[in-house]
Design an enzyme around this catalytic site. Structure first.
Site, PDB file in Angstrom:
ATOM      1  CE  LYS A  33      -2.315   1.769   3.902  1.00  0.00           C
ATOM      2  NZ  LYS A  33      -2.048   3.319   3.824  1.00  0.00           N
TER       3      LYS A  33
ATOM      4  CE  LYS B  56      -7.010   6.551   4.344  1.00  0.00           C
ATOM      5  NZ  LYS B  56      -6.221   6.601   3.761  1.00  0.00           N
ATOM      6  CG  PHE B  57      -8.444   9.932  -5.583  1.00  0.00           C
ATOM      7  CD1 PHE B  57      -7.533  10.825  -6.017  1.00  0.00           C
ATOM      8  CD2 PHE B  57      -8.355   9.200  -6.742  1.00  0.00           C
ATOM      9  CE1 PHE B  57      -5.930  10.594  -6.103  1.00  0.00           C
ATOM     10  CE2 PHE B  57      -7.177   8.793  -6.854  1.00  0.00           C
ATOM     11  CZ  PHE B  57      -5.944   9.534  -6.564  1.00  0.00           C
ATOM     12  CG  HIS B  58     -13.696  13.837  -0.505  1.00  0.00           C
ATOM     13  ND1 HIS B  58     -14.146  13.749   0.675  1.00  0.00           N
ATOM     14  CD2 HIS B  58     -14.586  13.952  -1.137  1.00  0.00           C
ATOM     15  CE1 HIS B  58     -15.076  14.148   0.937  1.00  0.00           C
ATOM     16  NE2 HIS B  58     -15.761  14.578  -0.080  1.00  0.00           N
TER      17      HIS B  58
ATOM     18  NE  ARG C  74      -1.244  -1.467  15.098  1.00  0.00           N
ATOM     19  CZ  ARG C  74      -1.564  -0.913  13.524  1.00  0.00           C
ATOM     20  NH1 ARG C  74      -1.687  -2.210  12.525  1.00  0.00           N
ATOM     21  NH2 ARG C  74      -0.954   0.074  13.572  1.00  0.00           N
TER      22      ARG C  74
ATOM     23  N   GLY D 199       0.499  -2.752   8.933  1.00  0.00           N
ATOM     24  CA  GLY D 199       2.511  -1.656   7.913  1.00  0.00           C
ATOM     25  C   GLY D 199       2.869  -2.233   9.711  1.00  0.00           C
TER      26      GLY D 199
END
Length: 240
Positions: A41, A70-72, A188, A217
């Protein structure tokens, strides 16, 4: 060409979040991983620092890339951004469902026109937000009700799925069936820190809840041996 993207037998459920400030740092990790076990990612920090060239280089290394920007924006602007992202050869990209139906429909149309259309999904409610955080921005009610509403809009606009918390995955899996992708951050292992996530589950629990892909991550990127950490998580979920 990404050999794993075109092999239906190889579909890594783990998406490693490259939350790094520059390409050198990201590539030090990437060289230690395995594209047969994970996808990658790329989010706002790394993309802003390094741009499309880094994304293209990751694709060339054989990794499926989830471009998490996160196109907005207004529909035309988002459509052009999605078209540009599609040309990079990414496996998946996202928009924010709060942009509305017209925006998501424009994004869907733009992606469909690509030579190799990536998967297009929508963000529902960020996993860092709880009910109080939503109330602070004027969205009253339970988190799950907002997630369901936004996911329904995405489905009606023919998006492939949504980003959601694994805690909402059972609700969405029941509502939308097995073909609707549920990409879940906030994953997690049991012994890991929660960091800045509010709604989290372990990898196995997330998949039991109906998640299709897990964004992970720091439990991998900050491990002493990232590949060993990836193998441990992969072993935990291999029967799902």
């Amino acid at each position: 060409m990404n050999e794993f993207m075109n092999d239906p037998k190889i579909d890594p459920k783990i998406i490693v979040a490259l939350d790094y400030p520059d390409a050198a740092s990201a590539n030090r990790l990437v060289t230690q991983l395995d594209p047969g076990l994970c996808r990658l990612k790329v989010g706002k920090e790394l993309f802003t620092a390094e741009g499309p060239a880094l994304v293209s280089s990751l694709v060339e290394k054989g990794y499926g890339v989830f471009l998490d920007l996160k196109f907005h924006d207004i529909p035309n602007t988002v459509a052009k951004a999605c078209a540009a992202a599609s040309r990079l050869g990414v496996w998946m990209l996202n928009v924010h469902a709060l942009g509305g139906r017209a925006m998501m429909a424009a994004a869907r149309e733009a992606v469909d026109q690509a030579a190799n259309p990536p998967l297009l999904i929508a963000v529902t409610v960020l996993t860092s937000m709880d009910r109080q955080a939503l109330n602070d921005v004027g969205l009253a009610g339970e988190v799950r009700s907002h997630v369901l509403h936004l996911a329904r809009m995405a489905d009606e606009c023919n998006l492939a799925g949504v980003v959601c918390s694994a805690q909402e995955a059972p609700l969405l899996r029941t509502e939308f069936g097995n073909d609707f992708l549920l990409v879940t951050p906030g994953i997690r292992p049991a012994d890991a820190s929660l960091d800045d996530q509010s709604r989290v589950l372990t990898p196995a629990a997330a998949l039991r809840n109906g998640a299709s892909h897990l964004v992970i991550g720091r439990p991998i990127t900050q491990a002493a041996d990232p590949l060993a950490a990836l193998h441990r998580i992969h072993a935990e979920i291999q029967n799902f």
